[in-house]
Design a protein around this motif. Structure first.
Motif, mmCIF file in Angstrom:
data_model
loop_
_atom_site.group_PDB
_atom_site.id
_atom_site.type_symbol
_atom_site.label_atom_id
_atom_site.label_comp_id
_atom_site.label_asym_id
_atom_site.label_seq_id
_atom_site.Cartn_x
_atom_site.Cartn_y
_atom_site.Cartn_z
ATOM 1 N N UNK A 1 1.036 -1.456 0.131
ATOM 2 C CA UNK A 1 0.436 -0.108 0.009
ATOM 3 C C UNK A 1 0.500 1.374 0.361
ATOM 4 N N UNK A 2 0.258 2.887 -0.854
ATOM 5 C CA UNK A 2 1.027 3.958 -0.780
ATOM 6 C C UNK A 2 0.761 4.622 -0.096
ATOM 7 N N UNK A 3 1.629 5.319 0.411
ATOM 8 C CA UNK A 3 0.559 6.483 1.086
ATOM 9 C C UNK A 3 1.604 7.615 0.998
ATOM 10 N N UNK A 4 0.743 9.080 1.587
ATOM 11 C CA UNK A 4 1.208 10.566 0.940
ATOM 12 C C UNK A 4 2.423 10.914 2.336
ATOM 13 N N UNK A 5 2.732 11.419 3.536
ATOM 14 C CA UNK A 5 2.758 12.411 4.566
ATOM 15 C C UNK A 5 1.832 14.297 4.132
ATOM 16 N N UNK A 6 1.925 14.679 5.140
ATOM 17 C CA UNK A 6 1.074 15.567 4.747
ATOM 18 C C UNK A 6 2.078 16.636 3.420
ATOM 19 N N UNK A 7 3.431 16.056 3.837
ATOM 20 C CA UNK A 7 4.474 16.641 2.656
ATOM 21 C C UNK A 7 4.274 16.337 1.025
ATOM 22 N N UNK A 8 3.408 15.086 0.930
ATOM 23 C CA UNK A 8 3.658 14.237 -0.175
ATOM 24 C C UNK A 8 4.621 13.379 -0.640
ATOM 25 N N UNK A 9 5.882 13.298 0.823
ATOM 26 C CA UNK A 9 6.632 12.336 0.737
ATOM 27 C C UNK A 9 6.160 11.586 0.720
ATOM 28 N N UNK A 10 6.338 10.032 -0.288
ATOM 29 C CA UNK A 10 5.718 8.408 -1.027
ATOM 30 C C UNK A 10 5.932 7.939 0.789
ATOM 31 N N UNK A 11 5.442 6.944 0.909
ATOM 32 C CA UNK A 11 5.929 6.043 2.163
ATOM 33 C C UNK A 11 5.151 4.305 1.244
ATOM 34 N N UNK A 12 6.013 3.847 1.999
ATOM 35 C CA UNK A 12 5.386 2.572 0.917
ATOM 36 C C UNK A 12 5.538 1.326 1.615
ATOM 37 N N UNK A 13 4.278 0.386 1.974
ATOM 38 C CA UNK A 13 3.723 -0.162 3.048
ATOM 39 C C UNK A 13 4.369 -1.908 2.374
ATOM 40 N N UNK A 14 4.974 -2.753 3.092
ATOM 41 C CA UNK A 14 4.928 -3.793 2.428
ATOM 42 C C UNK A 14 5.075 -5.092 3.563
ATOM 43 N N UNK A 15 4.405 -5.902 2.892
ATOM 44 C CA UNK A 15 4.326 -7.471 3.674
ATOM 45 C C UNK A 15 5.708 -7.566 4.229
ATOM 46 N N UNK A 16 6.619 -7.380 5.889
ATOM 47 C CA UNK A 16 7.329 -8.540 5.808
ATOM 48 C C UNK A 16 7.579 -9.967 5.432
#
Length: 269
Positions: free
Chosen positions: A253-268
């Motif tokens: 899943x992909x998120x963006x923090x309040x400044x648009x920084x892309x945070x990708x979350x992947x299963x371990x």
């Protein structure tokens, strides 16, 4: 990995960072020399670097990108965690012998760290943790500070005849990523609500340190040079994305923090 650092044993940990560069090949050569990283297969033409079978960085080239703005939101530094204090001592001697331009050398109570920047201005921390059982915990969280690094004490970990720096050991990981943000309080709330991170400590109102599993921090967020910054310009060089590895995730899943920084979350896995 045997002897995995504490930072990589928590429910959520740092996986990889993605950088955008004007000269990707030059930047990859810099990290290969700095830490002994090996080149691997990257995604979409990016250059991937890592150790063994683990990718830690991907560098994508964009010759038209504007240089990163150190007063805007983005990457403050990527922090490479070496498994042992002696590894940091070896790297310190390697840096000295190469006449590398260090920008800082600090004792943070929980860790010891050396700082520099890559050729495109991305901050780098190379550090080793002190044993977690030695960390001081109080009502405000984990005690951290920025004190002068005692090089004599650090180098005393090396025995006579030590073979010296041979590249980053197998268990080297990205221990944390420190971000430039417009407002640390807003960042703190977002990391709590969107990623379930805990606040470990704060430096006044200008920096916050967050983690999972009791680590001193997987994410730092400061406004030392970026107070009031708005959303990041995606056409600039620097941090493209940050990957978290999560035991709780069942799909990417992909998120963006309040400044648009892309945070990708992947299963371990």
């Amino acid at each position: 990995m045997n002897g995995t650092p504490f930072a990589a044993t928590t429910p959520v940990r740092i996986g990889r960072v993605g950088l955008k560069a004007r000269h990707a090949r030059n930047l990859a050569a810099f990290y290969a020399d700095l830490l002994g990283f090996q080149e691997m297969d990257g995604e979409d033409g990016a250059i991937a670097l890592g150790i063994g079978d683990r990718t830690l960085m991907e560098i994508a080239e964009d010759r038209t990108a504007e240089p990163d703005d150190p007063r805007g939101a983005g990457l403050f530094h990527t922090a490479f965690l070496l498994p042992e204090r002696a590894d940091l001592a070896r790297w310190a001697l390697f840096a000295r012998d190469r006449n590398m331009q260090l920008e800082g050398a600090s004792d943070h109570l929980v860790s010891e760290a050396l700082y520099l920047s890559d050729p495109e201005g991305n901050g780098i921390e190379i550090y080793a943790d002190r044993p977690p059982e030695s960390w001081t915990r109080n009502e405000d969280g984990i005690a951290m500070a920025t004190e002068r690094l005692d090089f004599s004490s650090l180098l005393s970990t090396l025995a006579d005849g030590d073979t010296g720096w041979q590249g980053a050991p197998e268990n080297t990981v990205i221990g944390h990523v420190h971000l430039r943000v417009g407002d640390p309080k807003t960042a703190e709330t977002w990391w709590h609500e969107a990623q379930g991170f805990d606040t470990m400590t704060r430096y006044g109102t200008q920096a916050v340190f967050l983690a999972t599993g009791g680590y001193h921090h997987h994410i730092g967020a400061n406004s030392w040079r970026s107070a009031g910054a708005g959303k990041r310009n995606p056409n600039r060089t620097g941090l493209s994305w940050l990957e978290l590895k999560s035991r709780n995730a069942t799909a990417e899943k992909e998120y963006a923090d309040p400044w648009g920084t892309v945070i990708r979350v992947s299963p371990t896995r």
